[in-house]
Design a protein around this motif. Sequence first.
Motif, mmCIF file in Angstrom:
data_model
loop_
_atom_site.group_PDB
_atom_site.id
_atom_site.type_symbol
_atom_site.label_atom_id
_atom_site.label_comp_id
_atom_site.label_asym_id
_atom_site.label_seq_id
_atom_site.Cartn_x
_atom_site.Cartn_y
_atom_site.Cartn_z
ATOM 1 N N SER A 39 6.076 -1.046 -9.355
ATOM 2 C CA SER A 39 4.959 -0.376 -8.694
ATOM 3 C C SER A 39 4.619 0.891 -9.474
ATOM 4 O O SER A 39 5.506 1.581 -9.963
ATOM 5 N N TRP A 46 3.671 -0.627 -0.480
ATOM 6 C CA TRP A 46 3.459 -1.911 0.175
ATOM 7 C C TRP A 46 4.148 -1.947 1.522
ATOM 8 O O TRP A 46 4.995 -1.116 1.846
ATOM 9 N N PHE A 48 5.170 -5.315 4.588
ATOM 10 C CA PHE A 48 5.180 -6.768 4.752
ATOM 11 C C PHE A 48 5.232 -7.108 6.235
ATOM 12 O O PHE A 48 6.146 -6.690 6.933
ATOM 13 N N PRO A 86 1.653 -9.604 2.691
ATOM 14 C CA PRO A 86 1.839 -8.383 1.920
ATOM 15 C C PRO A 86 0.635 -7.461 2.147
ATOM 16 O O PRO A 86 -0.509 -7.905 2.110
ATOM 17 N N SER A 88 -1.177 -3.566 1.229
ATOM 18 C CA SER A 88 -1.189 -2.469 0.262
ATOM 19 C C SER A 88 -1.736 -1.206 0.910
ATOM 20 O O SER A 88 -2.560 -1.278 1.822
ATOM 21 N N TRP A 117 -2.667 -0.436 -6.168
ATOM 22 C CA TRP A 117 -2.025 -0.687 -4.875
ATOM 23 C C TRP A 117 -2.076 -2.175 -4.552
ATOM 24 O O TRP A 117 -1.103 -2.731 -4.047
ATOM 25 N N ASP A 118 -3.200 -2.821 -4.858
ATOM 26 C CA ASP A 118 -3.322 -4.267 -4.629
ATOM 27 C C ASP A 118 -2.542 -5.057 -5.676
ATOM 28 O O ASP A 118 -1.914 -6.069 -5.363
ATOM 29 N N ALA A 121 1.151 -4.990 -4.737
ATOM 30 C CA ALA A 121 1.434 -5.878 -3.602
ATOM 31 C C ALA A 121 1.380 -7.337 -4.056
ATOM 32 O O ALA A 121 2.176 -8.169 -3.596
ATOM 33 N N HIS A 162 -3.388 0.373 5.686
ATOM 34 C CA HIS A 162 -2.888 -0.784 4.946
ATOM 35 C C HIS A 162 -3.886 -1.934 5.019
ATOM 36 O O HIS A 162 -4.549 -2.120 6.027
#
Length: 199
Positions: A39, A46, A48, A86, A88, A117-118, A121, A162
């Motif tokens: 990352s 991230w 989940f 997932p 982000s 960020w995407d 993830a 998120h």
Amino acid sequence: MEFADVVRRRRMVRDYDPDRPVPPEVRERLLEHAIRAPSAGFTQGWAFLVLESAADRDLFWSVTAGEGAPDAWLTRMRRAPLLVVPLSSKAAYLDRYAEPDKGWTDRDETRWPVPWWDVDAGMAALMMLLTAVDEGLGACLFGVPAERVDAVREAFGIPGTHRPVGVVSVGYPGGDDRRSPSLRRGRRGVDEVVHRGRW
């Protein structure tokens, strides 16, 4: 299994055995491996959402599927005993890069040529896909339809900080080994996609 075999065997599985749940220890390994993904700035922005109970999975499918009877794809996908969404957080990255060791105090989004960020993830999702193969399971990464994202947020209490970047379905492969028609295109070779030194 050797890593090269895991990579070679990785494919999107779209049918699952509904009578074989994912063992809890395997589910935990999927998640532990996901957080080993790289990352930017070690931001780890991230999260989940794990949907394992029949009620949670049914709710997910009810808010993401259209009206009417499900088509063959959806019927097979709904058999997956585990869904992992997932998520982000752009804010986590903007905050992280405003810290002293990064030096961007203004949190200016335009500094980011791509939404890392995407990307990050997505890399975490790939770690889950590879782990599933290594564990003898099947998995598939698919998207939430854009017009259904708000319904997913509301149904599962996902905060505005998120955003879902997809869904990983996981389970033991079912009996329908149908391959995507897209595969008829064939895999592009290294010589078609690699440009050495210059394009």
